[in-house]
Scaffold this active site. Structure first.
Site, short mmCIF file in Angstrom:
data_model
loop_
_atom_site.label_atom_id
_atom_site.label_comp_id
_atom_site.label_asym_id
_atom_site.label_seq_id
_atom_site.Cartn_x
_atom_site.Cartn_y
_atom_site.Cartn_z
N GLY A 53 8.08 5.94 5.02
CA GLY A 53 6.97 5.28 5.71
C GLY A 53 6.92 5.44 7.21
O GLY A 53 6.05 6.12 7.76
N GLU A 54 7.84 4.81 7.93
CA GLU A 54 7.77 4.81 9.39
C GLU A 54 8.03 6.18 10.03
O GLU A 54 7.41 6.49 11.07
CB GLU A 54 8.75 3.77 9.94
CG GLU A 54 8.28 2.36 9.71
CD GLU A 54 9.38 1.34 9.93
OE1 GLU A 54 9.26 0.54 10.86
OE2 GLU A 54 10.37 1.36 9.17
N ALA A 68 16.52 10.11 -3.08
CA ALA A 68 15.34 9.81 -2.26
C ALA A 68 15.72 9.05 -0.99
O ALA A 68 16.65 8.25 -0.97
CB ALA A 68 14.33 8.99 -3.06
N THR A 87 12.05 1.97 -1.11
CA THR A 87 12.37 3.02 -2.09
C THR A 87 13.87 3.17 -2.24
O THR A 87 14.39 3.28 -3.36
CB THR A 87 11.75 4.37 -1.66
OG1 THR A 87 10.33 4.28 -1.76
CG2 THR A 87 12.24 5.49 -2.56
N ARG A 97 12.67 0.76 3.85
CA ARG A 97 13.86 0.55 3.03
C ARG A 97 13.61 0.37 1.54
O ARG A 97 14.56 0.43 0.74
CB ARG A 97 14.62 -0.68 3.55
CG ARG A 97 13.79 -1.96 3.56
CD ARG A 97 14.59 -3.18 4.00
NE ARG A 97 15.64 -3.51 3.09
CZ ARG A 97 15.45 -4.12 1.92
NH1 ARG A 97 14.24 -4.44 1.51
NH2 ARG A 97 16.47 -4.39 1.15
N GLY A 142 0.79 -1.22 0.00
CA GLY A 142 0.00 0.00 0.00
C GLY A 142 0.82 1.27 0.00
O GLY A 142 0.28 2.37 -0.15
N GLN A 143 2.13 1.14 0.17
CA GLN A 143 2.97 2.33 0.24
C GLN A 143 3.35 2.87 -1.13
O GLN A 143 3.86 3.98 -1.24
CB GLN A 143 4.24 2.03 1.07
CG GLN A 143 5.37 1.34 0.30
CD GLN A 143 5.19 -0.15 0.13
OE1 GLN A 143 4.09 -0.66 0.13
NE2 GLN A 143 6.28 -0.87 -0.01
N GLY A 144 3.12 2.09 -2.19
CA GLY A 144 3.33 2.61 -3.54
C GLY A 144 4.67 2.31 -4.16
O GLY A 144 5.10 3.01 -5.08
N ALA A 185 11.42 -1.56 7.73
CA ALA A 185 12.56 -0.66 7.98
C ALA A 185 12.60 0.53 7.02
O ALA A 185 13.64 1.14 6.83
CB ALA A 185 13.88 -1.43 7.92
#
Length: 333
Positions: free
Chosen positions: A287-288, A283, A91, A89, A47-49, A87
């Site tokens: 997320g976290e 980049a 991307t 990680r 879901g993060q893309g 983590a």
């Protein structure tokens, strides 16, 4: 009575496994004859893309519309290790692996193009899925035609990229030249109103400034900021796992409260793009880090509103009412 409060919190987050763990990711790209470019990666999109991100990276390098891409995701017969989706990680690691694969593919296109046109690389242009000579752009060969001709040679128009960053194990004091591959920074300001009669917190506005190196897909980033912040606010306001004698007493969603759409505040995002990492185009992970600042910023806002400092989460209405009564007794004593 309602009282306004504003709180702020700033965090830094080291992403990747860190602490000397040999982290890596591998990805591959193949250009097909049927106008498809296939990316193969074991990276799990939860879901993060990450699928959108790797397509954008490959499309940028290969100078072609993203619509031509498809992703073979998490197929153990066709993909190599990309590490876990944890983590913050993917991307950074898989994005870099795809970038390297796309750069290798671009080199292959130049190589086969030079063979096709019997010319040197500097005289060849590659753009919009076409390979041609600079002095004659109308005489071109498409990526798909090139894939067909490469196949006729008994070869494939494919490339692979792997990303293995150097990691440093910490010493006996927990120090190292670089404990994590890079760090993401986030500051949040949260505005609230507290009803002193009921103890309820009304979330008003959240302002988030995140130093993420480069926003490959700004909409994805904004979605992660909002989702992570709401998770953090849930932890700060209502989520409370009750355990007695080793058993969870509120295991259902009727007892364990989480934020819903009516609890979501208004958001304002500020994306700070300082390319200070080895991630793709600079980049960094997002997320976290978006979750961490919300609860302390909320606690600071509550203190600003009613002058009571809470040291345990969640800050529930019952706790607020109890704290206000105790404060009133102290002031009157």
């Amino acid at each position: 009575m309602k009282k306004f409060g504003r709180g702020m919190a700033t965090i830094m987050f080291g992403f990747g496994y860190g602490e000397g763990f040999p982290d890596h990711s591998i990805a591959s790209i193949e250009i097909k004859e049927d106008e498809r470019i296939v990316i193969r990666t074991a990276a799990a999109d939860v879901g993060q893309g990450v699928i959108t991100t790797v397509i954008q990276i490959a499309a940028e390098i290969l100078r072609i519309n993203p619509n031509y891409f498809e992703v073979v995701q998490g197929d153990t017969h066709k993909t190599k290790n990309s590490g876990s989706t944890s983590a913050t990680r993917q991307t950074y690691f898989t994005g870099n692996a795809v970038k390297k694969a796309a750069e290798d593919m671009l080199a292959n296109l130049y190589h086969y193009g030079s063979l096709e046109f019997r010319s040197n690389h500097p005289e060849i242009a590659i753009e919009d899925g076409r390979i041609y000579m600079y002095d004659d752009p109308d005489d071109y060969i498409s990526y798909w035609e090139m894939a067909e001709r490469v196949n006729e040679r008994g070869e494939k128009l494919e490339a692979e990229g792997s990303f293995f960053p150097v990691t440093y194990s910490p010493d006996e004091n927990g120090q190292a030249d670089k404990v994590y591959v890079a760090y993401t920074f986030l500051s949040q300001v949260i505005d609230i109103e507290i009803d002193t009669d009921t103890g309820t917190i009304d979330l008003l506005d959240v302002y988030s400034a995140i130093d993420l190196g480069k926003a490959i897909n700004p909409k994805n980033v904004e979605g992660q900021i909002e989702g992570g912040t709401v998770q953090g606010l849930g932890m700060g306001m209502m989520e409370d796992q009750v355990i007695r004698n080793g058993k969870t007493l509120n295991a259902g969603m009727t007892d364990y409260l989480v934020p819903t759409s009516v609890d979501v505040p208004k958001f304002k995002h500020y994306l700070v793009e300082e390319e200070d990492s080895e991630g793709p185009f600079g980049a960094k992970g997002v997320g976290e880090p978006t979750l961490i600042a919300a609860a302390p910023a909320l606690a600071n806002a509550v203190y600003d509103a009613i002058g009571v400092r809470f040291f345990e989460l969640p800050i529930s209405p019952s706790k607020i009412k109890k704290a206000l009564k105790e404060k009133e007794k102290e002031e009157n004593s």
